[in-house]
Every structure is written in C-alpha cells, then in structure tokens.
Design a protein around this motif. Sequence first.
Motif, mmCIF file in Angstrom:
data_model
loop_
_atom_site.group_PDB
_atom_site.id
_atom_site.type_symbol
_atom_site.label_atom_id
_atom_site.label_comp_id
_atom_site.label_asym_id
_atom_site.label_seq_id
_atom_site.Cartn_x
_atom_site.Cartn_y
_atom_site.Cartn_z
ATOM 1 N N GLN A 130 0.820 -1.209 0.000
ATOM 2 C CA GLN A 130 0.000 0.000 0.000
ATOM 3 C C GLN A 130 0.854 1.259 0.000
ATOM 4 O OE1 GLN A 130 -3.107 0.215 -0.489
ATOM 5 N NE2 GLN A 130 -3.881 -1.838 -0.120
ATOM 6 N N GLU A 131 1.968 1.240 0.720
ATOM 7 C CA GLU A 131 2.868 2.401 0.729
ATOM 8 C C GLU A 131 3.399 2.679 -0.667
ATOM 9 O OE1 GLU A 131 4.682 2.084 5.274
ATOM 10 O OE2 GLU A 131 5.720 1.127 3.600
ATOM 11 N N TRP A 132 3.709 1.608 -1.398
ATOM 12 C CA TRP A 132 4.218 1.804 -2.757
ATOM 13 C C TRP A 132 3.104 2.214 -3.708
ATOM 14 C CZ3 TRP A 132 3.110 -1.123 -7.294
ATOM 15 C CH2 TRP A 132 3.843 -0.719 -8.425
ATOM 16 N N LYS A 133 2.032 1.434 -3.720
ATOM 17 C CA LYS A 133 0.993 1.690 -4.713
ATOM 18 C C LYS A 133 0.269 3.007 -4.466
ATOM 19 C CE LYS A 133 -2.712 -0.513 -7.287
ATOM 20 N NZ LYS A 133 -3.519 -1.744 -7.495
ATOM 21 N N ARG A 157 -6.481 2.658 6.234
ATOM 22 C CA ARG A 157 -5.732 2.339 5.018
ATOM 23 C C ARG A 157 -5.086 3.584 4.410
ATOM 24 N NH1 ARG A 157 -6.318 0.978 -0.651
ATOM 25 N NH2 ARG A 157 -8.303 2.072 -0.746
ATOM 26 N N THR A 158 -5.758 4.729 4.481
ATOM 27 C CA THR A 158 -5.171 5.939 3.906
ATOM 28 C C THR A 158 -3.924 6.401 4.660
ATOM 29 O OG1 THR A 158 -6.790 7.254 5.154
ATOM 30 C CG2 THR A 158 -7.296 6.799 2.833
ATOM 31 N N THR A 159 -3.702 5.855 5.855
ATOM 32 C CA THR A 159 -2.449 6.143 6.569
ATOM 33 C C THR A 159 -1.257 5.699 5.730
ATOM 34 O OG1 THR A 159 -3.533 5.939 8.711
ATOM 35 C CG2 THR A 159 -1.134 5.675 8.672
ATOM 36 N N PHE A 160 -1.414 4.595 5.003
ATOM 37 C CA PHE A 160 -0.328 4.110 4.151
ATOM 38 C C PHE A 160 -0.090 5.047 2.965
ATOM 39 C CE2 PHE A 160 -2.008 -0.162 5.717
ATOM 40 C CZ PHE A 160 -1.115 -0.212 6.771
ATOM 41 N N TYR A 161 -1.146 5.728 2.497
ATOM 42 C CA TYR A 161 -0.981 6.703 1.422
ATOM 43 C C TYR A 161 -0.003 7.793 1.870
ATOM 44 C CZ TYR A 161 -5.551 5.141 -0.597
ATOM 45 O OH TYR A 161 -6.604 4.443 -1.133
ATOM 46 N N GLU A 162 -0.290 8.321 3.069
ATOM 47 C CA GLU A 162 0.513 9.434 3.577
ATOM 48 C C GLU A 162 1.906 8.974 3.982
ATOM 49 O OE1 GLU A 162 1.434 13.386 4.706
ATOM 50 O OE2 GLU A 162 -0.005 12.469 3.324
ATOM 51 N N MET A 163 1.969 7.841 4.691
ATOM 52 C CA MET A 163 3.266 7.327 5.126
ATOM 53 C C MET A 163 4.138 7.003 3.908
ATOM 54 S SD MET A 163 4.822 6.630 8.074
ATOM 55 C CE MET A 163 3.675 6.056 9.328
#
Length: 267
Positions: free
Chosen positions: A190-193, A223-229
């Motif tokens: 998720q961090e990558w995508k 899940r959106t935490t992974f977007y920001e991280m």
Amino acid sequence: MERDIALKYSNKFKALLKLQDEVKSIHPLLSEHFPIAIVEDKQLHIFEYKKGSYSLSHIEPDTMDIPVGVRAAFPLECMQNQAVVVVTGEVFNTVSEQVIIFHEFVHCYQYHNCEMQLREHIDLAKRSVNTGNYSWELNYPFPYSDNQYIEITRSLFESLDKKDDKLIGSTRRKLKECLTTEQVDYMVWQEWKEGFARYIENQVKFFLGINLNHGGRDEPFRRTTFYEMGSRFIKLIVQASPGSLYRIEELYYALKYDLFFETSEKI
C-alpha cells in the motif's frame, strides 16, 4: 444518448487535457493518456484518447453497482484488460478533483509497467488470486486498532516531522517487528501503490498552488495512513536517489528493504 454524453463531457475533457499539459513535466507518466470511464445511468461510458482529444469509444453496463464518488483505476475486460480510470462526472467540477484523475493515472502506469511482476513475489497477492479474493487491497484485515501499531505509527510520523533519519530508521524497524510477515507485505504494498500516487498527486497540487492532501496522517489510523506514510517515505527515497522517481519498481524495493534512510548508493 451517446451523442448527449459525448457533448456533455467534451469541454470537461478539454479542460483536463489543458491542465495535464501544464503539469506533465512533473513525471513522464503525466504525458500518458489512459482511458477514462465515467459511470452514469448504470453504465460505463469509456473515453479513449485519440488524435489529441478524448472521445467516447465504449458504453458498457455497470455490473458492479459502482457508487457516486468513485475514484479508482482497474483493468476492464471490455478494454482487453487495459487499466482504466473509473470516476463519476462530478470529478470534473474543480481543479482539485481533476488532479485526482492524475492520482488514478499513476495506478494505470503502475499496472502497465511493473505491478504484475511485483505481485508475483508477494504471497498475499498470489493467494488472493488463487482464492478469487480480488478485493484484498481494500479489505485486508490489517490491525489498525492495535495499540502497539498505533503507538509506533504515531512515533514514526513524529520522527518524519522532525526529519530525524536515525529515529525514522529505528522506529520503522520497530514497526515491522510488531507485525507479521503478511502484514508487512500488505503495508509495503500500500505504501508503494498508494503512496506513490499520493506523492505525484501532491507534486501536481504543489505546482498548481492547491492545498496538499495529507489524509491519513491523523488518527484513527486506517488504510489511507499508508498513502501518507508511503508518500513521505518516497519523498525521502527520491531526495536520496532522484533517478528512482523514474524507476518505480526501485521505489517498491526501497520501501520493502528500508533503504530510504540509507545512503543513496544502496538505492
């Protein structure tokens, strides 16, 4: 009906293309023109780019009951499994919303470049395909409410805010140690995508002078935490190794092996 839909969105696509021309220097993917499906009246109206403009090429029934407000990208069988941006019409109402289309362009770019090859090395992805669980990216039961995860994630954001590379590294390792291998795989994916899509989205917004998107930074984590991280980590990777911006599979491995707080030679 086809003519009405084509006319309704003709000027909206012209505005989108004008905006895209303004920002295309940010990354080569923004010079691409991926198909865009507008969901309306229980149908997918698929527009393709040809000879300098988007034109209506397919109308397919919406068999997925796609909701108003959808912002997504995924392959469609009717498009020979090309990745298609799927939205509803109000996405054209503001420049900020139009930029979300470019966020979804990132996912099309990922899909057509290296996503499927990367998936072959992720047990969770392979098992999900074998069991027909195609929504695992959205529905994976990650332990967002686990107290240890919350505490370490909070600390990790704080270390990123302080730009303390040593603390970022040690906290990142601590985070991975409290998760299972499968949970780490999901997080990194998720961090990558989504992190890379968020990174490009915010690069475009910064260029245009629009408020940046930091959704997922605040608790409760989700899940959106992974977007920001992921976006924050990718910024560090690109600072250390600018060429990785154009070799996006390297961004994935840098996240997987925590290379964003190592020397640029290791990236």
